[in-house]
Motif scaffolding. Structure first.
Motif, mmCIF file in Angstrom:
data_model
loop_
_atom_site.group_PDB
_atom_site.id
_atom_site.type_symbol
_atom_site.label_atom_id
_atom_site.label_comp_id
_atom_site.label_asym_id
_atom_site.label_seq_id
_atom_site.Cartn_x
_atom_site.Cartn_y
_atom_site.Cartn_z
ATOM 1 N N TYR A 117 0.947 -1.154 0.214
ATOM 2 C CA TYR A 117 0.306 0.562 0.564
ATOM 3 C C TYR A 117 0.661 0.976 0.481
ATOM 4 O O TYR A 117 0.139 2.326 -0.329
ATOM 5 N N GLY A 118 2.057 1.272 0.294
ATOM 6 C CA GLY A 118 2.761 2.799 0.586
ATOM 7 C C GLY A 118 3.578 2.517 -0.764
ATOM 8 O O GLY A 118 4.809 3.381 -1.021
ATOM 9 N N CYS A 119 3.745 1.448 -2.102
ATOM 10 C CA CYS A 119 4.732 1.961 -3.320
ATOM 11 C C CYS A 119 4.031 2.548 -4.273
ATOM 12 O O CYS A 119 3.468 2.120 -5.198
ATOM 13 N N TYR A 120 4.507 3.876 -4.141
ATOM 14 C CA TYR A 120 3.142 4.533 -4.891
ATOM 15 C C TYR A 120 3.973 6.197 -4.769
ATOM 16 O O TYR A 120 4.831 6.257 -4.492
ATOM 17 N N ILE A 127 0.199 1.642 -10.813
ATOM 18 C CA ILE A 127 -0.969 0.330 -10.217
ATOM 19 C C ILE A 127 -0.553 -0.498 -9.407
ATOM 20 O O ILE A 127 -0.074 -0.851 -8.899
ATOM 21 N N PHE A 128 -2.266 -1.075 -8.336
ATOM 22 C CA PHE A 128 -2.350 -1.709 -7.875
ATOM 23 C C PHE A 128 -2.231 -3.124 -8.949
ATOM 24 O O PHE A 128 -3.507 -3.179 -8.704
ATOM 25 N N LEU A 147 -10.956 1.798 5.038
ATOM 26 C CA LEU A 147 -9.884 1.740 5.414
ATOM 27 C C LEU A 147 -9.123 1.171 3.988
ATOM 28 O O LEU A 147 -7.861 1.751 3.448
ATOM 29 N N HIS A 148 -9.002 0.211 3.928
ATOM 30 C CA HIS A 148 -9.166 -0.657 2.009
ATOM 31 C C HIS A 148 -8.888 0.063 1.314
ATOM 32 O O HIS A 148 -8.301 0.600 0.634
ATOM 33 N N LEU A 149 -10.146 0.970 0.930
ATOM 34 C CA LEU A 149 -10.487 1.734 -0.158
ATOM 35 C C LEU A 149 -9.468 2.572 -0.224
ATOM 36 O O LEU A 149 -9.408 3.177 -1.172
ATOM 37 N N ILE A 152 -6.491 2.089 -1.637
ATOM 38 C CA ILE A 152 -6.490 1.974 -2.875
ATOM 39 C C ILE A 152 -6.314 3.099 -3.676
ATOM 40 O O ILE A 152 -6.140 3.033 -4.639
ATOM 41 N N GLN A 153 -7.464 3.913 -3.123
ATOM 42 C CA GLN A 153 -7.747 5.020 -3.975
ATOM 43 C C GLN A 153 -6.513 5.833 -4.304
ATOM 44 O O GLN A 153 -6.235 6.849 -5.157
ATOM 45 N N LYS A 154 -5.480 5.902 -3.408
ATOM 46 C CA LYS A 154 -3.666 6.467 -3.902
ATOM 47 C C LYS A 154 -3.472 6.206 -5.616
ATOM 48 O O LYS A 154 -2.205 6.757 -5.718
#
Length: 285
Positions: A117-120, A127-128, A147-149, A152-154
């Protein structure tokens, strides 16, 4: 699978080190990018990084923080995960800092994050890659999925490793508020005609301590098994990982494991989603 980012020059693949499945399903993704002429680098940790280093020894790799997920031998999974949540959040924060440093140094164009989740980065296309957009939680499902949404929206897009015609993910990918695209089954294996040599192939994987508990249970039961069997223990970091012993191997390269699965009549495992994609690809029971 067609990533459709062939104009990018530098791709960073970042699989989660929660078992081996996230790394193995990144193998066909990496191969496709290389086929398109992209420069691919890998950032991960633990056994996932070891596996991909074995698969692609010529690619540049980066060691980043591990989520260090642990399963309990007695606590329910949800409770064990909630206890570890602060550790996971720290890991996400740290990996984001590390990824920004890698992006700056290597001039990365695209990041493909398999459940990290921190790899952006604000300087890349993000891309997730994930098969679980909806978490089927028995407790506080609204809070957990919120929290999950948000996490991912990042990312600008979510790749779902599934087939529109024959879905394996079911309701886990029904979330309509996430921009997503099905990219088909992601398996490192290919089907070909092969002679059956084993009655049973046991594939063991997953986080500890459940991996070891499962292995101990299987070995105990196999003492009375009359058929011909083989065990793959799912331990890339163990000594002699490239050697096949009498009835088992700590770990096998993709080509050898592909062959072994095709040579086996029945597969016994406690599979994650990546193993299900492998079995569906090879048509194995």
């Amino acid at each position: 699978m067609n990533p459709n980012v062939s104009t990018a020059k530098k791709i960073l693949i970042t699989p989660l080190d929660w078992g081996l499945g996230h790394a193995t399903r990144c193998v066909p993704v990496i191969k496709e990018f290389l086929k398109q002429g992209c420069e691919v680098q890998i950032a991960s940790s633990g056994d996932a990084l070891i596996l991909l280093c074995e698969e692609f020894p010529h690619l540049k790799t980066h060691s980043i923080v591990s989520y260090d997920a642990r399963y309990s031998s007695h606590l329910p999974l949800f409770i064990k995960m909630m206890i570890q949540l602060p550790k996971f959040l720290r890991a996400i924060k740290n990996e984001h800092r590390q990824i920004e440093e890698i992006v700056e140094k290597e001039k990365i164009d695209v990041i493909v994050s398999d459940n990290r989740y921190g790899c952006y980065s604000s300087r890349t296309k993000n891309i997730f890659l994930g098969h679980q957009l909806f978490i089927d939680s028995p407790f506080l499902p609204g809070f957990v999925n919120q929290l999950h949404l948000k996490a991912i929206q990042k990312f600008s897009l979510c790749w779902v490793p599934d087939n529109d015609q024959f879905s394996l993910t079911g309701k886990l990918t029904l979330n309509s508020s996430i921009r997503k695209r099905a990219v088909g089954y992601l398996s490192r294996f290919v089907w070909y005609e092969s002679e059956i040599k084993y009655d049973l192939l046991v594939i063991i994987s997953g986080p500890e301590s459940q991996r070891t508990l499962f292995e101990e249970l299987i070995i105990k039961q196999l003492k009375d098994y009359k058929g011909k069997y083989f065990i793959v223990r799912g331990l890339p970091a163990a000594e002699s990982s490239d050697k096949q012993m009498n009835h088992s191997a700590n770990h096998l390269p993709s080509e050898k494991l592909n062959e072994l699965v095709l040579q086996s009549n029945l597969i016994l495992s406690r599979p994650g989603y990546s193993t299900l994609m492998d079995l569906a690809t090879l048509g194995k029971k």
